[in-house]
Design an enzyme around this catalytic site. Sequence first.
Site, short mmCIF file in Angstrom:
data_model
loop_
_atom_site.label_atom_id
_atom_site.label_comp_id
_atom_site.label_asym_id
_atom_site.label_seq_id
_atom_site.Cartn_x
_atom_site.Cartn_y
_atom_site.Cartn_z
N GLY A 15 73.48 90.89 81.65
CA GLY A 15 72.62 91.71 80.80
C GLY A 15 72.37 93.09 81.38
N CYS A 42 77.17 84.74 86.18
CA CYS A 42 78.34 84.33 85.40
C CYS A 42 79.63 84.59 86.17
CB CYS A 42 78.34 85.09 84.07
SG CYS A 42 79.72 84.62 83.03
N CYS A 47 79.83 80.86 84.97
CA CYS A 47 80.88 80.62 83.96
C CYS A 47 82.30 80.77 84.49
CB CYS A 47 80.76 81.59 82.79
SG CYS A 47 79.21 82.43 82.57
N LYS A 50 83.39 78.40 87.42
CA LYS A 50 83.31 77.06 86.82
C LYS A 50 84.53 76.78 85.94
CE LYS A 50 81.72 76.54 82.94
NZ LYS A 50 80.40 76.43 82.38
N TYR A 98 83.57 95.33 87.34
CA TYR A 98 82.20 95.63 86.90
C TYR A 98 81.71 96.91 87.57
CZ TYR A 98 80.76 91.55 84.16
OH TYR A 98 80.59 90.61 83.17
N ALA A 114 65.21 95.25 94.43
CA ALA A 114 64.20 96.16 93.88
C ALA A 114 63.02 95.34 93.38
CB ALA A 114 64.80 96.96 92.73
N TYR A 178 74.11 70.49 81.08
CA TYR A 178 75.52 70.83 80.95
C TYR A 178 76.17 71.15 82.30
CZ TYR A 178 75.16 76.02 81.23
OH TYR A 178 75.00 77.31 81.65
N GLU A 182 79.40 69.20 83.73
CA GLU A 182 80.64 69.92 84.04
C GLU A 182 81.10 69.67 85.48
OE1 GLU A 182 80.05 73.61 80.88
OE2 GLU A 182 79.45 73.91 82.96
N THR A 312 75.62 83.82 78.88
CA THR A 312 76.08 85.17 79.16
C THR A 312 76.18 86.07 77.92
OG1 THR A 312 77.16 84.66 81.21
CG2 THR A 312 78.15 86.41 79.93
N HIS A 437 98.22 71.94 59.77
CA HIS A 437 98.73 70.61 60.14
C HIS A 437 99.92 70.74 61.10
CE1 HIS A 437 99.36 66.36 59.65
NE2 HIS A 437 100.65 66.59 59.48
N GLU A 442 92.08 70.43 61.70
CA GLU A 442 92.22 70.22 60.25
C GLU A 442 91.21 69.20 59.74
OE1 GLU A 442 95.88 68.26 58.76
OE2 GLU A 442 96.35 67.85 60.86
C1 LIG Z 1 77.10 76.90 87.08
C2 LIG Z 1 76.82 77.76 85.88
C3 LIG Z 1 77.71 77.75 84.82
C4 LIG Z 1 77.47 78.55 83.72
N1 LIG Z 1 78.36 78.50 82.69
C5 LIG Z 1 78.17 79.29 81.60
C6 LIG Z 1 79.11 79.29 80.55
O1 LIG Z 1 80.11 78.57 80.58
N2 LIG Z 1 78.90 80.12 79.50
C7 LIG Z 1 77.80 80.94 79.43
O2 LIG Z 1 77.66 81.69 78.46
N3 LIG Z 1 76.87 80.93 80.42
C8 LIG Z 1 77.03 80.14 81.49
N4 LIG Z 1 76.11 80.16 82.52
C9 LIG Z 1 74.88 80.95 82.34
C10 LIG Z 1 75.12 82.43 82.64
O3 LIG Z 1 75.66 82.57 83.93
C11 LIG Z 1 73.80 83.19 82.54
O4 LIG Z 1 73.22 82.93 81.27
C12 LIG Z 1 73.99 84.69 82.67
O5 LIG Z 1 74.58 85.01 83.90
C13 LIG Z 1 72.65 85.40 82.53
O6 LIG Z 1 72.81 86.78 82.72
P1 LIG Z 1 71.59 87.65 83.26
O7 LIG Z 1 72.04 89.07 83.16
O8 LIG Z 1 70.34 87.26 82.56
O9 LIG Z 1 71.40 87.20 84.77
P2 LIG Z 1 72.44 87.14 85.97
O10 LIG Z 1 73.84 87.19 85.52
O11 LIG Z 1 72.02 85.98 86.79
O12 LIG Z 1 72.17 88.47 86.79
C14 LIG Z 1 70.97 88.71 87.47
C15 LIG Z 1 71.28 89.55 88.69
O13 LIG Z 1 70.06 90.08 89.20
C16 LIG Z 1 70.14 90.08 90.62
N5 LIG Z 1 68.77 90.16 91.11
C17 LIG Z 1 67.81 89.23 91.03
N6 LIG Z 1 66.65 89.70 91.53
C18 LIG Z 1 66.90 90.97 91.94
C19 LIG Z 1 66.10 91.98 92.53
N7 LIG Z 1 64.80 91.81 92.75
N8 LIG Z 1 66.68 93.17 92.83
C20 LIG Z 1 68.01 93.38 92.60
N9 LIG Z 1 68.80 92.45 92.03
C21 LIG Z 1 68.25 91.27 91.69
C22 LIG Z 1 70.86 88.79 90.93
O14 LIG Z 1 71.43 88.82 92.23
C23 LIG Z 1 71.91 88.75 89.82
O15 LIG Z 1 73.11 89.38 90.23
C24 LIG Z 1 76.32 79.38 83.66
C25 LIG Z 1 75.43 79.40 84.73
C26 LIG Z 1 75.67 78.60 85.83
C27 LIG Z 1 74.70 78.64 86.97
#
Ligand SMILES: Cc1cc2nc3c(=O)[nH]c(=O)nc-3n(C[C@H](O)[C@H](O)[C@H](O)COP(=O)(O)OP(=O)(O)OC[C@H]3O[C@@H](n4cnc5c(N)ncnc54)[C@H](O)[C@@H]3O)c2cc1C
Length: 461
Positions: A15, A42, A47, A50, A98, A114, A178, A182, A312, A437, A442
């Site tokens: 996000g 992710c 994701c 995994k 990224y 932060a 889930y 998995e 994600t 088919h 289907e």
């Molecule tokens: C094992 C596993 C499998 C998954 N499989 C799937 C899937 O198949 N499909 C799917 O859609 N989703 C999947 N997910 C869920 C998906 O990873 C999350 O929904 C997604 O990453 C959320 O994005 P986000 O931006 O909210 O947080 P994140 O991607 O977690 O990013 C948050 C970031 O903030 C950083 N952070 C935290 N606190 C601070 C701070 N104070 N200062 C600076 N940085 C900080 C963290 O280090 C991290 O990098 C899976 C999750 C897990 C754990």
Amino acid sequence: MAFDLDFFVIGAGSGGVRAARIAAGHGAKTIVAEESRIGGTCVIRGCVPKKLYVYASRFADDFADAAGFGWSVGSPTFDWPTLVAAKENEITRLSDAYRANLAASGAELIEERATLIGPQRVKLQSGREVSARHVLVAVGSRPTLLAGVEGLEHAITSNEAFDLAVFPRRLLVVGGGYIAVEFASLFQRLGAEVIQVVRASNVLRGFDDDMREGVRAAMARAGVAQRFGILPRRIEKRRDGSLRVTLSDGEDIDVDQVLVATGRLPHTQGLGLETSGVELSPHGAIKVDDNLTSAVPSIHAVGDVTHRVNLTPVAIREGHALADRLFGSGAKPIRYDTIAHVVFGTPELGSVGLSEAEAVARFARIDIYKADFRPMKATLSRSRERTLMKLIVDGSTQRILGAHILAPDAGEMIQLVAVTMTMGATKADFDATMAVHPTAAEELVTMRAPTARYENGELTP
Ligand SMILES: Cc1cc2nc3c(=O)[nH]c(=O)nc-3n(C[C@H](O)[C@H](O)[C@H](O)COP(=O)(O)OP(=O)(O)OC[C@H]3O[C@@H](n4cnc5c(N)ncnc54)[C@H](O)[C@@H]3O)c2cc1C
């Protein structure tokens, strides 16, 4: 009042990165801070790794199936360090991409933790303080550990499971969600003896009951030993490095690793949110309105930290919408009702919309269409796999309210079913669509008569 920045983003995950890139593209002066690796859960420990491991695990089924098609493959062996190293290369490549995309957008990246020290003020770990017109909290979630288990420090979470130095020959997976499903499914296929203990009476709470049962049966067929209504009580490290786990029914089992996958909670501890006036749920989730803004007008939140739909694509879509609203010409509304969820077990489970139980509770007339069959490939491979498909239809309007598929590549199929549901598809639209088919998909357009009908919550004869 003059600010150092337009936008400060805490967290370079799904996000946060999207929001920062879009905001910078709209001309907003933007910084994103990340305390760990760029890309977030992710890319680094969710994701992506995994799914790579799921792919690795499915070769076991392919090798077993091959004989029925005339192949002889000898006795295949699997090397865990090779997989871990290959995975590491790929997530490093993605993380670098990224980083490059952020730089190209004009957003500045600071690799530090932060925290908030006011509604429009952030402090970096180095001590530097920055003011920003808007702050986005996109810090994601973290695994929870089970309370009341003695010796829990010997257990791991999904964070550690990807990089174990030694492949666990015997693995206890705790949890039925889930992620637990998995990991149990993939480690069993990679050659571990997996025991899964689940507090509830089945896996995958919240999914359609027929699909839950289908997943449970598929896991049992693959050899996962499942125990329901059971939790660990004590984990003791033995001299040989193995772990002796005492379960709640008193049984002791010896394993090499205990993987606790009992849920995830927002990563909001120690962020300074409470002192900034941001409202949190009892679980620490940031409460946001329809605009993704918290109780403090300058502080926003997207993704897992809001603990609504922890996926994600949802975090990405929310980050994009927020940046468009704050710095662009307005955001497109986000549809949350046709989000597909996929469980990457083997076979996959893809679900979108309502389960049978949810639909029956909400609608006066419900028609259920169900198919349960042996997939074509299994005829020659002689595997015992089953494919399940289910459509939940509003009996009054014929609109599709839910679709559930347990099949190879169900994740690919359910994406397209979700599009049809977003467009408001009816059962008649499915019926009018010509079948492809021979495919499993289907079946979705050839289910003729309802297998069950409900009127006001009651099954009709
Ligand atoms: C094992 C596993 C499998 C998954 N499989 C799937 C899937 O198949 N499909 C799917 O859609 N989703 C999947 N997910 C869920 C998906 O990873 C999350 O929904 C997604 O990453 C959320 O994005 P986000 O931006 O909210 O947080 P994140 O991607 O977690 O990013 C948050 C970031 O903030 C950083 N952070 C935290 N606190 C601070 C701070 N104070 N200062 C600076 N940085 C900080 C963290 O280090 C991290 O990098 C899976 C999750 C897990 C754990």
